[in-house]
Design an enzyme around this catalytic site. Structure first.
Site, PDB file in Angstrom:
ATOM      1  N   GLY A 148       0.977  -1.211  -0.032  1.00  0.00           N
ATOM      2  CA  GLY A 148      -0.040  -0.026   0.204  1.00  0.00           C
ATOM      3  C   GLY A 148       0.737   1.357  -0.008  1.00  0.00           C
ATOM      4  O   GLY A 148       1.845   1.469  -0.477  1.00  0.00           O
ATOM      5  N   CYS A 149       0.281   2.188   1.048  1.00  0.00           N
ATOM      6  CA  CYS A 149       1.292   3.520   0.663  1.00  0.00           C
ATOM      7  C   CYS A 149       2.597   3.509   1.382  1.00  0.00           C
ATOM      8  O   CYS A 149       3.232   4.358   1.253  1.00  0.00           O
ATOM      9  CB  CYS A 149       0.351   4.508   1.631  1.00  0.00           C
ATOM     10  SG  CYS A 149      -1.367   4.948   1.130  1.00  0.00           S
ATOM     11  N   ALA A 150       2.815   2.480   2.046  1.00  0.00           N
ATOM     12  CA  ALA A 150       4.226   2.048   2.455  1.00  0.00           C
ATOM     13  C   ALA A 150       5.210   1.603   1.344  1.00  0.00           C
ATOM     14  O   ALA A 150       6.283   1.407   1.554  1.00  0.00           O
ATOM     15  CB  ALA A 150       4.380   1.255   3.853  1.00  0.00           C
TER      16      ALA A 150
END
Length: 360
Positions: A148-150
């Site tokens: 995801g955003c990581a």
């Protein structure tokens, strides 16, 4: 140390003001067929949607397709086909731009890591691009999904892991996130409404090299990954026949305060640093509440996360590509003093955090 040679960020050509997206989403909401976009303001809940979008901190976003095209996407398969198509266009432009900026030929690349959480492709995006870009047939590939955003921060950390043992090697990270293609028109949940107010589309590529090669960018000093127990159900996707349905827990800002703040402080302390010593913050713009939570947890001055707030306003949340766009902005702007520390920070499903320590 690993050194960053270049970062190249790419946005799709279709740029819209936030209010235009608000009206389009309202017109596509469940209700009578054939609703005209100009009558969207009469849709029940439109005022709530408008207030939510206005409070998101986002002014403009770029989309992979023209805005009017999204109402015609009738299935997960059709949306995913558009993802594969557009990911190659934007991803190819990002990698070519990064290699050109770093002064490195495609056949010098030893490893390509790709990350995305907004579409599925097998062969993966970097495999589809390898021949078009002129990469060697024996190039190593590592496609990542689920971060995801990581993913942008984690991908940078994995470049560092690879290059530490290969001082003459070249590695590339590619992030392509086409969040708009995960649109769920029939999902009336608060989580889907929040996601519709924040996420945009974009791609970015990073070229990094081992310590025996010259590069103009900052050094990667160290990285850390952290999973937080009993938080697995708070962020991610529920994947079904209709595609990717957002899972977005309202507790996330409090988790940032409770866990991520102390984690970052501990990571920095291991290198003899405190948050106030960091001169360049590259923090994922998860939304206003998340950015406020990061600032409060680390007791940062308001200006510390200025680059993240600016990126959120100008392009929205680009999932894993966001921190790479912000890193590009920092490198292209007034850089921190040579030798001073920088920090890349992002959070994603798991619930997890990824931190990467830089030296400018």
């Amino acid at each position: 140390m690993t050194r960053i040679g270049a970062v190249h960020a790419v946005l799709p050509p279709y740029r819209y003001e936030q209010y235009e997206i608000t009206e389009a989403l309202a017109s596509m909401a469940p209700g009578p067929a054939g609703r005209e976009p100009e009558r969207a303001s009469r849709v029940p809940g439109h005022d709530v949607l408008a207030r939510l979008h206005a409070a998101s901190g986002v002014r403009t976003r770029h989309l992979a397709l023209p805005l009017e095209s999204y109402a015609r996407l009738t299935s997960f398969g059709e949306a995913n086909d558009r993802f594969i198509e557009q990911a190659q266009v934007l991803g190819g432009e990002a990698v070519r731009g990064a290699l050109d900026a770093a002064g490195i030929a495609p056949d010098e690349v030893d490893l390509v890591i790709s990350t995305s959480v907004t579409g599925v492709a097998a062969p993966s995006v970097e495999a589809r691009l390898a021949g078009k870009l002129g990469l060697r047939p024996d190039v190593k590939r590592l496609p990542l999904f689920g971060l995801g955003c990581a993913g942008g921060a984690a991908g940078l950390a994995r470049l560092h892991d690879y290059l530490r043992a290969r001082p003459r090697a070249v590695a590339v990270l590619l992030s392509v996130e086409l969040c708009s293609l995960t649109l769920q028109r029939d999902d009336t949940s608060a989580a889907n409404a929040v996601a519709g107010s924040l996420f945009g589309d974009g791609a970015a590529a990073v070229v990094a090299v081992g310590r025996e090669r010259e590069a103009a960018g900052p050094e990667v000093v160290a990285a850390r990954s952290r999973l937080y127990p009993d938080t697995e159900g708070l962020l991610g996707w529920d994947i079904g026949a209709g595609g990717f349905r957002i899972v977005l827990g309202g507790e996330l800002p409090e988790l940032v305060r409770r866990h991520v703040g102390p984690e970052v402080e501990d990571f920095l302390a291991g290198h003899g640093l405190k948050p106030r010593d960091v001169t360049g913050w590259v923090c994922h713009p998860g939304g206003p509440r998340v950015l406020d939570a990061v600032r409060e947890a680390l007791d940062l001055p308001a200006r510390a996360l200025e680059a993240s707030w600016r990126s959120l306003a100008e392009v929205g949340n680009l999932s894993s590509a966001s921190v790479l766009h912000i890193l590009r902005d920092v490198l292209d702007g007034e850089r921190p003093l040579p030798g001073s520390p920088g920090l890349v920070l992002a959070m994603g499903p798991g619930f997890c955090s990824e931190t990467v320590l830089l030296r400018w």
